[in-house]
Design an enzyme around this catalytic site. Structure first.
Site, PDB file in Angstrom:
ATOM      1  N   ARG A   1       0.634   3.944   1.383  1.00  0.00           N
ATOM      2  CA  ARG A   1       0.558   2.167   0.681  1.00  0.00           C
ATOM      3  C   ARG A   1      -0.418   2.850  -0.787  1.00  0.00           C
ATOM      4  O   ARG A   1      -0.980   3.627  -0.611  1.00  0.00           O
ATOM      5  CB  ARG A   1      -0.356   1.392   1.392  1.00  0.00           C
ATOM      6  CG  ARG A   1       0.573   0.732   2.060  1.00  0.00           C
ATOM      7  CD  ARG A   1       1.883  -0.244   1.646  1.00  0.00           C
ATOM      8  NE  ARG A   1       2.405  -1.350   2.436  1.00  0.00           N
ATOM      9  CZ  ARG A   1       3.337  -0.802   2.542  1.00  0.00           C
ATOM     10  NH1 ARG A   1       4.509   0.423   2.591  1.00  0.00           N
ATOM     11  NH2 ARG A   1       4.578  -1.176   3.273  1.00  0.00           N
TER      12      ARG A   1
ATOM     13  N   GLU B   1       0.997  -1.448  -8.278  1.00  0.00           N
ATOM     14  CA  GLU B   1       2.525  -1.675  -7.977  1.00  0.00           C
ATOM     15  C   GLU B   1       3.227  -2.320  -8.443  1.00  0.00           C
ATOM     16  O   GLU B   1       4.448  -2.572  -8.463  1.00  0.00           O
ATOM     17  CB  GLU B   1       3.096  -1.075  -7.078  1.00  0.00           C
ATOM     18  CG  GLU B   1       3.170  -1.064  -6.129  1.00  0.00           C
ATOM     19  CD  GLU B   1       3.919  -0.406  -4.524  1.00  0.00           C
ATOM     20  OE1 GLU B   1       4.614  -0.368  -4.240  1.00  0.00           O
ATOM     21  OE2 GLU B   1       3.061   1.129  -4.644  1.00  0.00           O
TER      22      GLU B   1
ATOM     23  N   HIS C   1       8.803   3.508  -5.235  1.00  0.00           N
ATOM     24  CA  HIS C   1       8.640   3.361  -3.932  1.00  0.00           C
ATOM     25  C   HIS C   1       9.694   3.513  -3.285  1.00  0.00           C
ATOM     26  O   HIS C   1      10.232   2.673  -2.978  1.00  0.00           O
ATOM     27  CB  HIS C   1       7.697   1.340  -3.809  1.00  0.00           C
ATOM     28  CG  HIS C   1       6.799   1.280  -2.607  1.00  0.00           C
ATOM     29  ND1 HIS C   1       6.424   0.925  -2.693  1.00  0.00           N
ATOM     30  CD2 HIS C   1       7.751   1.871  -1.164  1.00  0.00           C
ATOM     31  CE1 HIS C   1       5.535   0.608  -1.283  1.00  0.00           C
ATOM     32  NE2 HIS C   1       6.354   1.603  -0.175  1.00  0.00           N
TER      33      HIS C   1
END
Length: 330
Positions: free
Chosen positions: A234, A263, A295
């Protein structure tokens, strides 16, 4: 049960359709859940959220007003939803507690190998017709010390892969994984000792109040100079400004990131021909020894099918029994 699937991507639809069974009626939308789109949930009993959605207290209150009783997260992490508020409202929330741990672990290894062996730079030079090797020097992973933050399912998968490379494994986790200790040769240490000794550090822990900005200026300054830093967990586990400073100081020789602390407005969207207003992200992307992916660590056939299967199972459990074994507590 009528369900609205927020933030649905084309790549996941086939897996969801394959997983559907029972008396579920699914409606897809590519819209993220936010203040402007929460009204789309009216008339539905349940919704499904992705990591790009945001279920804050005000949004949950509106969801409750619109009749939402169930929220199934298509993720392990749940930092994007206020669980205390959901429970107070009587809204049940479940996640996908586990899916292919190899998907993210293998992506972390991919970032490490690409950075170490200068794969991106090598391809750019070849496209230019420059076949000199002067700027492509890497190092053997064999016998390097790899620091692993978090030894749950993904961290364990990463540890086993690095064990295969012949690395020395130093781990940090409040919960000792005895099964992993029996399987491969690993050692647990304090976070500070890990940072002082590791040649490579890879993060595989969840984001919570204890891990938020765990990696900051103080911790970076304790690291061995020239460390390779990988984060596929994360973004907010790392203070990005402090990471950039550590890179500029030469403490971090290279960083491979599949996540970024800000993000949400960037990843999973098409920004071609659009101006990027995130100055910190612009700086990060400009650094030649930083490799960023959007991601995508979870993006494998096996992981997507696992996520879809569990998401549908959660809704069916609620539809038939009003309870799911994957429900989250605050």
């Amino acid at each position: 049960m009528k369900i609205l699937m927020y933030s649905t991507f084309e790549f996941e639809k086939p897996f969801i359709e394959k997983a559907i069974h029972g008396k579920l009626e699914l409606v897809y939308t590519s819209e993220n859940l936010n203040e402007d789109t929460v009204a789309l949930s009216e008339g539905f009993e349940g919704i499904s959220l992705f990591t790009s959605d945001f279920a804050s207290t005000p949004i949950l209150e509106k969801l409750y007003h619109f009749g939402i009783k169930y929220i199934a997260l298509r993720s392990v992490g749940h930092d994007h939803i206020d669980l205390k508020k959901a429970r107070a409202l009587g809204i049940k929330v479940a996640n996908v507690p586990a899916y292919s741990p190899f998907s993210i672990a293998e992506h972390a290894v991919t970032l490490l190998l690409a950075l170490n062996r200068k794969i991106v730079l090598g391809q750019k030079l070849m496209e230019m017709g420059d076949y000199r090797l002067d700027n492509l020097l890497g190092f053997d992973l064999h016998e390097k010390t790899v620091g692993i933050i978090g030894t749950g399912k993904t961290g364990s998968a990463f540890a086993k892969i690095m064990h295969g490379f012949g690395c020395d494994l130093l781990c940090y986790d409040p919960i000792i994984n005895q099964e992993l200790i029996q399987q491969i040769n690993i050692k647990y240490s304090t976070l500070e000792m890990l940072c002082q000794n590791a040649d490579i550090i890879s993060i595989h822990c969840p984001l919570n109040t204890s891990s938020k900005y765990m990696f900051n200026k103080s911790l970076f300054n304790q690291m061995k100079k020239g460390v390779f830093f990988i984060n596929t967990a994360r973004g907010k586990i790392v203070n990005t400004e402090d990471l950039i400073q550590a890179i500029n100081k030469g403490i971090v020789a290279a960083a491979g990131l599949d996540v970024y602390e800000k993000e949400r407005p960037i990843f999973f969207k098409n920004h071609v021909n659009k101006k990027n207003n995130d100055h910190m992200y612009t700086i990060l992307r400009s650094l030649p020894n930083v490799l960023i992916t959007g991601h995508q660590g979870f993006l494998t056939n096996e992981a997507l099918q696992g996520i879809a299967n569990t998401t549908i199972a959660n809704f069916n459990a609620w539809a038939y029994n009003d309870t799911s074994e994957n429900e989250l507590e605050p």
